[in-house]
Design a protein around this motif. Structure first.
Motif, PDB file in Angstrom:
ATOM      1  N   SER A 157     -54.121  19.518  15.699  1.00 60.77           N
ATOM      2  CA  SER A 157     -54.207  18.116  16.119  1.00 60.77           C
ATOM      3  C   SER A 157     -52.917  17.335  15.866  1.00 60.77           C
ATOM      4  O   SER A 157     -52.831  16.165  16.214  1.00 60.77           O
ATOM      5  CB  SER A 157     -55.369  17.432  15.405  1.00 60.77           C
ATOM      6  OG  SER A 157     -55.097  17.324  14.025  1.00 60.77           O
ATOM      7  N   ASN A 169     -56.109  13.185  11.753  1.00 63.77           N
ATOM      8  CA  ASN A 169     -55.088  13.239  12.783  1.00 63.77           C
ATOM      9  C   ASN A 169     -53.752  12.884  12.150  1.00 63.77           C
ATOM     10  O   ASN A 169     -53.584  11.818  11.594  1.00 63.77           O
ATOM     11  CB  ASN A 169     -55.433  12.254  13.905  1.00 63.77           C
ATOM     12  CG  ASN A 169     -54.528  12.443  15.091  1.00 63.77           C
ATOM     13  OD1 ASN A 169     -53.746  13.377  15.140  1.00 63.77           O
ATOM     14  ND2 ASN A 169     -54.641  11.568  16.040  1.00 63.77           N
ATOM     15  N   THR A 172     -54.960  22.242   7.104  1.00 63.26           N
ATOM     16  CA  THR A 172     -55.837  23.263   7.667  1.00 63.26           C
ATOM     17  C   THR A 172     -55.347  23.583   9.075  1.00 63.26           C
ATOM     18  O   THR A 172     -54.513  22.865   9.621  1.00 63.26           O
ATOM     19  CB  THR A 172     -57.286  22.765   7.742  1.00 63.26           C
ATOM     20  OG1 THR A 172     -57.339  21.666   8.662  1.00 63.26           O
ATOM     21  CG2 THR A 172     -57.806  22.337   6.381  1.00 63.26           C
ATOM     22  N   ARG A 195     -57.012  23.180  11.708  1.00 62.39           N
ATOM     23  CA  ARG A 195     -57.434  22.052  12.549  1.00 62.39           C
ATOM     24  C   ARG A 195     -56.419  20.909  12.465  1.00 62.39           C
ATOM     25  O   ARG A 195     -56.114  20.267  13.461  1.00 62.39           O
ATOM     26  CB  ARG A 195     -58.818  21.590  12.144  1.00 62.39           C
ATOM     27  CG  ARG A 195     -59.401  20.592  13.076  1.00 62.39           C
ATOM     28  CD  ARG A 195     -60.843  20.339  12.742  1.00 62.39           C
ATOM     29  NE  ARG A 195     -61.434  19.552  13.793  1.00 62.39           N
ATOM     30  CZ  ARG A 195     -62.691  19.532  14.071  1.00 62.39           C
ATOM     31  NH1 ARG A 195     -63.527  20.261  13.364  1.00 62.39           N
ATOM     32  NH2 ARG A 195     -63.166  18.785  15.030  1.00 62.39           N
ATOM     33  N   ASP A 196     -55.904  20.621  11.284  1.00 67.03           N
ATOM     34  CA  ASP A 196     -54.861  19.600  11.129  1.00 67.03           C
ATOM     35  C   ASP A 196     -53.637  19.981  11.949  1.00 67.03           C
ATOM     36  O   ASP A 196     -53.056  19.162  12.638  1.00 67.03           O
ATOM     37  CB  ASP A 196     -54.432  19.458   9.662  1.00 67.03           C
ATOM     38  CG  ASP A 196     -55.539  18.926   8.780  1.00 67.03           C
ATOM     39  OD1 ASP A 196     -56.367  18.134   9.260  1.00 67.03           O
ATOM     40  OD2 ASP A 196     -55.563  19.316   7.602  1.00 67.03           O
ATOM     41  N   TYR A 223     -59.292  17.544   8.572  1.00 70.37           N
ATOM     42  CA  TYR A 223     -59.597  17.091   9.926  1.00 70.37           C
ATOM     43  C   TYR A 223     -59.033  15.729  10.256  1.00 70.37           C
ATOM     44  O   TYR A 223     -59.496  15.074  11.155  1.00 70.37           O
ATOM     45  CB  TYR A 223     -61.104  17.098  10.198  1.00 70.37           C
ATOM     46  CG  TYR A 223     -61.760  18.367   9.745  1.00 70.37           C
ATOM     47  CD1 TYR A 223     -61.313  19.604  10.202  1.00 70.37           C
ATOM     48  CD2 TYR A 223     -62.802  18.348   8.836  1.00 70.37           C
ATOM     49  CE1 TYR A 223     -61.896  20.776   9.768  1.00 70.37           C
ATOM     50  CE2 TYR A 223     -63.398  19.526   8.411  1.00 70.37           C
ATOM     51  CZ  TYR A 223     -62.941  20.720   8.879  1.00 70.37           C
ATOM     52  OH  TYR A 223     -63.510  21.880   8.463  1.00 70.37           O
TER      53      TYR A 223
END
Length: 67
Positions: free
Chosen positions: A27, A10, A21, A23-24, A8
């Motif tokens: 973002s 940025n 991931t 999510r990575d 997670y």
């Protein structure tokens, strides 16, 4: 040694040797075309222009008749 990233975080410019991931990936703030496969980031090339595809199609038809 493989560099691991905290989940997670940025990421401005991803390290291509790191593990990420979804999510990575979402973002990530970069203009480059990339894809995430099994935690790894891969740079993608742009799709060919329509004219290139048209020429390749014509070449295919020519070679198909020869062989």
């Amino acid at each position: 040694m493989k560099k691991e990233y905290e989940p997670y975080q940025n990421v401005e410019e991803p390290d291509l040797t790191g593990t990420y991931t979804a999510r990575d990936y979402i973002s990530c703030k970069t203009e480059e075309l990339m894809e995430l496969l099994r935690g790894k980031i891969f740079k993608m090339s742009a799709a060919p222009l329509w004219r290139h595809q048209e020429i390749v199609g014509e070449l295919y038809l020519i070679f198909r008749k020869v062989y």
